[in-house]
Motif scaffolding. Structure first.
Motif, mmCIF file in Angstrom:
data_model
loop_
_atom_site.group_PDB
_atom_site.id
_atom_site.type_symbol
_atom_site.label_atom_id
_atom_site.label_comp_id
_atom_site.label_asym_id
_atom_site.label_seq_id
_atom_site.Cartn_x
_atom_site.Cartn_y
_atom_site.Cartn_z
ATOM 1 N N VAL A 185 33.435 43.005 42.747
ATOM 2 C CA VAL A 185 33.183 44.388 43.152
ATOM 3 C C VAL A 185 33.302 44.541 44.668
ATOM 4 C CG1 VAL A 185 31.447 46.219 43.234
ATOM 5 C CG2 VAL A 185 31.750 44.890 41.137
ATOM 6 N N MET A 186 32.763 43.573 45.408
ATOM 7 C CA MET A 186 32.837 43.619 46.870
ATOM 8 C C MET A 186 34.279 43.553 47.352
ATOM 9 S SD MET A 186 29.785 43.891 48.293
ATOM 10 C CE MET A 186 30.052 43.217 49.921
ATOM 11 N N VAL A 187 35.092 42.701 46.726
ATOM 12 C CA VAL A 187 36.500 42.577 47.122
ATOM 13 C C VAL A 187 37.240 43.887 46.879
ATOM 14 C CG1 VAL A 187 38.684 41.456 46.562
ATOM 15 C CG2 VAL A 187 36.639 40.082 46.838
ATOM 16 N N VAL A 188 37.010 44.504 45.717
ATOM 17 C CA VAL A 188 37.673 45.772 45.401
ATOM 18 C C VAL A 188 37.251 46.867 46.378
ATOM 19 C CG1 VAL A 188 37.875 47.602 43.681
ATOM 20 C CG2 VAL A 188 37.986 45.209 42.962
ATOM 21 N N LEU A 189 35.960 46.962 46.668
ATOM 22 C CA LEU A 189 35.476 47.974 47.609
ATOM 23 C C LEU A 189 36.023 47.729 49.008
ATOM 24 C CD1 LEU A 189 31.720 48.314 46.517
ATOM 25 C CD2 LEU A 189 33.580 49.938 46.108
ATOM 26 N N MET A 190 36.038 46.464 49.418
ATOM 27 C CA MET A 190 36.528 46.120 50.749
ATOM 28 C C MET A 190 38.011 46.468 50.883
ATOM 29 S SD MET A 190 36.535 42.339 52.477
ATOM 30 C CE MET A 190 37.793 41.778 51.325
#
Length: 344
Positions: A185-190
């Motif tokens: 999720v963090m990678v997608v948001l970033m």
């Protein structure tokens, strides 16, 4: 200590100082020193300090973008001049003229990437601090062994350690599914925030003339290529570094929104939208009156030619005023010159 460690040492010291300072402040107001939220907020504080320090670079970036827009027509002329010429001499001449144009106008094609390039060493410094803290190792600065252990054990959302990455969670036995989900999720948001920030610049704050240039087409390709680079490299970053990156991207996104809305580049879609907003509020005419400077062009004075006595008499009879002779003009001794009167 290796070369990279030597280079990162002052940055690691500064990162530790900021993290420890914010951790001390949040602990002093009653937050749990060992809680993951305390360290997450400390990372947010690190972002705020770093991005505030980079504001002068951001201003320089905006000025460079405006200069690049101004030189775009001249750059296109150079490219059209050597269009279709693929020999070595033509390529060198084109490159030389392009660099001379950049030097003359004070522009830098890499100026828009400067804030990101400056932040990269900070990413690696934070990455190194997190890795060392995960092993309970004291840092090079204010992060002592006790604080390093607290930082290394801190978790994002109380289920994903800040020092863990998607790759670490996948290779664990058994795999840490919760960490993998949070990391994904963090990678997608970033990546999404990075892409959206660049998209709003290229879609609204670039003139049509610049969009027609080959340089814009290259930047357009990078717009869609870079997210894939961040997407795959992000899985190797610890959650703490990705959280720093995400908050930094949010800062950039908001900052760009404010700049594009209030100070767009002339001739762009954002500038037209701003003029429309001002027109609806009745402020456009006042703004133009305040900022428009009327420069009157001075017309060159017409030189009055002296006329002879007979011609002057004829012009008087026809109702025309004869030209006045220039009293400063000396006689050249020619007949018909009023200054020669009485010298015949």
């Amino acid at each position: 200590m290796d070369i990279i460690g030597t280079i990162l040492w002052p940055l690691k010291w500064a990162v530790e100082l900021i993290l420890v300072a914010f951790h001390f402040v949040f602990s002093a107001i009653g937050m749990d020193p060992s809680a993951g939220l305390t360290w997450v907020l400390s990372i947010v504080g690190l972002v705020l300090v770093v991005r505030a320090a980079l504001i002068p670079l951001f201003v320089k970036q905006i000025k460079n973008q405006r200069r690049m827009m101004e030189v775009a027509p001249q750059l296109k002329k150079i490219q059209d001049k050597y269009k279709g010429k693929r020999d070595q001499m033509s390529r060198e001449a084109m490159s030389r003229e392009t660099m001379d144009l950049y030097k003359k106008t004070g522009t830098n094609p890499m100026g828009s990437c400067l804030p990101l390039l400056v932040q990269m060493p900070i990413f690696f410094a934070l990455f190194s601090v997190l890795r060392e803290a995960a092993g309970g190792k004291a840092g090079v600065g204010p992060l002592n062994a006790e604080l390093a252990k607290l930082f290394g054990d801190a978790s994002l959302f109380d289920m994903a350690p800040l020092h863990s990455s998607f790759q670490d969670a996948m290779n664990a036995t058994p795999p840490a599914v919760a960490v993998m989900v949070v990391a994904a999720v963090m990678v997608v948001l970033m990546t999404s925030s990075q892409f959206f920030t660049q998209l709003q610049i290229m879609s609204k704050n670039i003139s049509e003339e610049t969009k027609a240039s080959p340089m814009f087409k290259q930047q357009r390709i990078l717009l869609y290529l870079l997210p894939f680079v961040f997407l795959f490299s992000g899985f190797a970053f610890p959650l703490g570094v990705m959280f720093y990156w995400l908050v930094s991207n949010i800062w950039t996104m908001v900052q760009q929104f404010v700049i594009i809305r209030n100070m767009p580049m002339p001739g762009t879609e954002a500038a037209k939208e701003r003029e429309a907003r001002l027109a609806r509020k009745g402020k456009l005419d006042k703004l133009n009156d305040d900022k428009t400077i009327v420069v009157e062009e001075r017309k060159p004075a017409q030189r009055q030619q002296p006329v002879g006595k007979a011609r002057a008499k004829k012009m008087t009879q026809q109702g025309k005023a004869p030209s006045q002779p220039n009293p400063q003009k000396k006689s050249d001794g020619k007949p018909g010159d009023p200054t020669n009167k009485g010298k015949k």
